[in-house]
Each structure stands twice: as structure tokens, then as C-alpha cells.
Write a protein that holds these residues in place. Structure first.
Motif, PDB file in Angstrom:
ATOM      1  N   PRO A 187       0.802  -1.239   0.000  1.00  0.00           N
ATOM      2  CA  PRO A 187       0.000   0.000   0.000  1.00  0.00           C
ATOM      3  C   PRO A 187       0.832   1.287   0.000  1.00  0.00           C
ATOM      4  O   PRO A 187       0.538   2.213  -0.753  1.00  0.00           O
ATOM      5  CB  PRO A 187      -0.829  -0.110   1.282  1.00  0.00           C
ATOM      6  N   ARG A 188       1.866   1.353   0.829  1.00  0.00           N
ATOM      7  CA  ARG A 188       2.670   2.577   0.873  1.00  0.00           C
ATOM      8  C   ARG A 188       3.448   2.768  -0.431  1.00  0.00           C
ATOM      9  O   ARG A 188       3.545   3.890  -0.948  1.00  0.00           O
ATOM     10  CB  ARG A 188       3.632   2.548   2.064  1.00  0.00           C
ATOM     11  N   LYS A 203       1.187   3.959  -3.186  1.00  0.00           N
ATOM     12  CA  LYS A 203       0.930   5.398  -3.029  1.00  0.00           C
ATOM     13  C   LYS A 203       2.128   6.216  -3.537  1.00  0.00           C
ATOM     14  O   LYS A 203       1.979   7.212  -4.244  1.00  0.00           O
ATOM     15  CB  LYS A 203       0.654   5.696  -1.552  1.00  0.00           C
TER      16      LYS A 203
END
Length: 132
Positions: free
Chosen positions: A75-76, A79
Motif C-alpha cells: 500500500p505505501r 501510493k
């Protein structure tokens, strides 16, 4: 377009081309200290490589993130890829490179990744340190 651009390598994380003059490095898909010495490497923009190591421990990389696909799905990192994808292919931020150390680095990462709580706690801690 730049001469020979079709021959430029593509970053295994963000998928943008890596111009010859851009800061870049090789990433061991399995960290060297975790048995990856002599193993497969992929070329990355330096800023992309920095982000991988700011996000994941060597153990996490070896255990769960030893492919470009797995890295892109984090997820990071997903992003980050969306963020860096809007920048030119030779973009390199000095501030991001130095974001690893101290309270300012923690605050910067908190801002980048939307953790307002951490940002507030860091500002508070820093004020206490200044008053000490």
C-alpha cells in the motif's frame, strides 16, 4: 524525444524509464544479508530504491516482497508510485533522500503518507525537546 530513449532501462518499481544521467541503483530482490548475495537484481531510480528501504525491513523484503509485483502491491509503495509517476523520469528529491534521519525525517514521512497523528506527536515531542 531523447536519442536512444527506447534503449533506456525501465524502473522495476515505478515503470518509468531511467535516463542515463538519472540517479539509479540495483536492488537485490532478496537482500544480500538474507541469502540474496549473487541473486537477482533489478534496476531502480535511486528515489524508488530509497522508498523501498524506508518502507520495508530486510526481513520483510526477503520473506514477502522479493518480486517487483509484490513491491508494487504494498500500500505505501503503491501510493509512492502514484506520486512519483507524476514527476519527470530523472526526478530526484534531496529532501526525500535525507528524510531517513531524525525528527524532521519522521515528520516528512508522516506528511507524505498522511499520518497526521504521527506528525502532531512528532511536533509535540520536538517542542518538549527544545524546552528541555
Amino acid at each position: 524525444s531523447d536519442e536512444g530513449q527506447d534503449d533506456w532501462p525501465v524502473c522495476a518499481l515505478c515503470g518509468r524509464v531511467i535516463p542515463p544521467w538519472a540517479k539509479q541503483s540495483l536492488h537485490h530482490l532478496v537482500p544480500k544479508l538474507r541469502g540474496g548475495k549473487g541473486g537477482e537484481t533489478v534496476r531502480l531510480h535511486q528515489i524508488c530504491h530509497n522508498e523501498i528501504h524506508a518502507t520495508l525491513t530486510e526481513a520483510e523484503l526477503a520473506r514477502s516482497y522479493a518480486t517487483p509485483e509484490a513491491l508494487r502491491a504494498h500500500p505505501r509503495l503503491a501510493k509512492f508510485i502514484a506520486w512519483v509517476g507524476k514527476r519527470p523520469p530523472d526526478f530526484h528529491s534531496k529532501r526525500r533522500e535525507n528524510a531517513g534521519s531524525g525528527a524532521e525525517g519522521l515528520r516528512m514521512r508522516a506528511r507524505l503518507h498522511g499520518d497526521r497523528g504521527l506528525e502532531g506527536r512528532m511536533a509535540h515531542a520536538t517542542m518538549e525537546q527544545l524546552q528541555a
